[in-house]
Design a protein around this motif. Structure first.
Motif, PDB file in Angstrom:
ATOM      1  N   ALA A   1       0.830  -1.199   0.000  1.00 53.01           N
ATOM      2  CA  ALA A   1       0.000   0.000   0.000  1.00 53.01           C
ATOM      3  C   ALA A   1       0.867   1.252   0.000  1.00 53.01           C
ATOM      4  O   ALA A   1       2.040   1.212   0.371  1.00 53.01           O
ATOM      5  N   THR A   2       0.254   2.362  -0.391  1.00 58.44           N
ATOM      6  CA  THR A   2       0.896   3.666  -0.329  1.00 58.44           C
ATOM      7  C   THR A   2      -0.196   4.722  -0.320  1.00 58.44           C
ATOM      8  O   THR A   2      -1.375   4.419  -0.484  1.00 58.44           O
TER       9      THR A   2
ATOM     10  N   SER B   1       2.985  10.088  -0.063  1.00 58.48           N
ATOM     11  CA  SER B   1       4.000   9.392   0.721  1.00 58.48           C
ATOM     12  C   SER B   1       5.284   9.197  -0.075  1.00 58.48           C
ATOM     13  O   SER B   1       5.261   9.022  -1.296  1.00 58.48           O
ATOM     14  N   LYS B   2       6.401   9.177   0.625  1.00 57.78           N
ATOM     15  CA  LYS B   2       7.689   8.874   0.014  1.00 57.78           C
ATOM     16  C   LYS B   2       7.969   7.382   0.052  1.00 57.78           C
ATOM     17  O   LYS B   2       8.988   6.928  -0.455  1.00 57.78           O
ATOM     18  N   ASN B   3       7.038   6.621   0.671  1.00 54.47           N
ATOM     19  CA  ASN B   3       7.290   5.204   0.912  1.00 54.47           C
ATOM     20  C   ASN B   3       6.145   4.315   0.450  1.00 54.47           C
ATOM     21  O   ASN B   3       5.007   4.747   0.311  1.00 54.47           O
TER      22      ASN B   3
ATOM     23  N   VAL C   1       5.754  -4.881   9.204  1.00 49.79           N
ATOM     24  CA  VAL C   1       5.543  -3.876   8.171  1.00 49.79           C
ATOM     25  C   VAL C   1       6.920  -3.471   7.667  1.00 49.79           C
ATOM     26  O   VAL C   1       7.780  -3.073   8.452  1.00 49.79           O
ATOM     27  N   TYR C   2       7.116  -3.597   6.373  1.00 50.18           N
ATOM     28  CA  TYR C   2       8.369  -3.186   5.754  1.00 50.18           C
ATOM     29  C   TYR C   2       8.103  -1.864   5.039  1.00 50.18           C
ATOM     30  O   TYR C   2       7.232  -1.784   4.176  1.00 50.18           O
ATOM     31  N   VAL C   3       8.845  -0.838   5.403  1.00 47.10           N
ATOM     32  CA  VAL C   3       8.703   0.471   4.784  1.00 47.10           C
ATOM     33  C   VAL C   3       9.785   0.573   3.709  1.00 47.10           C
ATOM     34  O   VAL C   3      10.982   0.461   4.002  1.00 47.10           O
ATOM     35  N   ILE C   4       9.361   0.773   2.460  1.00 50.25           N
ATOM     36  CA  ILE C   4      10.244   0.748   1.296  1.00 50.25           C
ATOM     37  C   ILE C   4      10.248   2.130   0.639  1.00 50.25           C
ATOM     38  O   ILE C   4       9.183   2.697   0.386  1.00 50.25           O
TER      39      ILE C   4
ATOM     40  N   ASP D   1      -4.010   4.175   6.056  1.00 53.92           N
ATOM     41  CA  ASP D   1      -4.867   5.350   5.918  1.00 53.92           C
ATOM     42  C   ASP D   1      -4.129   6.449   5.150  1.00 53.92           C
ATOM     43  O   ASP D   1      -2.909   6.386   4.979  1.00 53.92           O
ATOM     44  N   THR D   2      -4.851   7.467   4.712  1.00 53.18           N
ATOM     45  CA  THR D   2      -4.266   8.538   3.913  1.00 53.18           C
ATOM     46  C   THR D   2      -3.191   9.331   4.646  1.00 53.18           C
ATOM     47  O   THR D   2      -2.330   9.930   4.025  1.00 53.18           O
ATOM     48  N   ASP D   3      -3.212   9.334   5.969  1.00 47.90           N
ATOM     49  CA  ASP D   3      -2.187  10.034   6.749  1.00 47.90           C
ATOM     50  C   ASP D   3      -1.017   9.107   7.118  1.00 47.90           C
ATOM     51  O   ASP D   3      -0.201   9.440   7.967  1.00 47.90           O
TER      52      ASP D   3
END
Length: 167
Positions: free
Chosen positions: A103-104, A108-110, A121-124, A149-151
């Motif tokens: 998801a994104t 977002s930058k990730n 959760v892996y943040v890429i 969520d959007t935030d």
């Protein structure tokens, strides 16, 4: 939309994953990306091939959309597409399975690869496909659902009906 895709309302054979972005539905199949425009309007909708050139990574399994389309395969290859053209490909080395969610959000930058089986959760990074950080959910119960969520707040539900929130 899941029911419409499964009932073949858009005439897309073998859907693997889908995502919604600005009233458009994007659907990943084993060998193509499709777009269904203006799904919030009434009337019959037709899917059109969105991928203009290039190919998808083998065993593509997850996708996320923010104006660009990010496709992740089972062995961790992340391909990035913009306006139907491949603009990048990265090896994240992150394995995903059927329970994972990619998801994104628009700004977002990730990307967030939420692995429900491993409670992680892996943040890429969208910029270069590198792993920014790994978050572990401290629950002994299996995760049943995951949502971004959007935030960029992450919500999980576990099999014991608890809701987890990560900010």
């Amino acid at each position: 939309e899941r029911q419409k895709i499964q009932s073949n309302e858009y005439n897309i054979i073998g859907p693997v994953a889908f995502d919604l972005y600005e009233s458009n539905l994007y659907v990943l199949t084993a060998d193509n990306l499709f777009k269904v425009s203006d799904i919030n309007k009434t009337g019959k909708k037709e899917a059109s091939s969105w991928l203009k050139s290039g190919t998808l990574p083998p065993e593509s399994h997850h996708m996320a959309v923010d104006g660009r389309i990010y496709v992740l395969n089972r062995s961790g290859v992340l391909a990035v597409y913009y306006r139907g053209e491949k603009t990048g490909e990265y090896n994240t080395s992150l394995l995903s399975d059927d329970t994972s969610v990619l998801a994104t959000t628009k700004d977002s930058k990730n990307l967030y690869l939420m692995n429900k089986k491993l409670n992680r959760v892996y943040v890429i990074s969208k910029e270069n496909g590198s792993l920014v950080k790994t978050l572990k959910i401290d629950s002994n119960e299996p995760i049943t659902e995951a949502y971004l969520d959007t935030d960029e707040t992450i919500y999980f539900t576990t099999s014991d009906n608890r809701i987890w929130k990560i900010q």
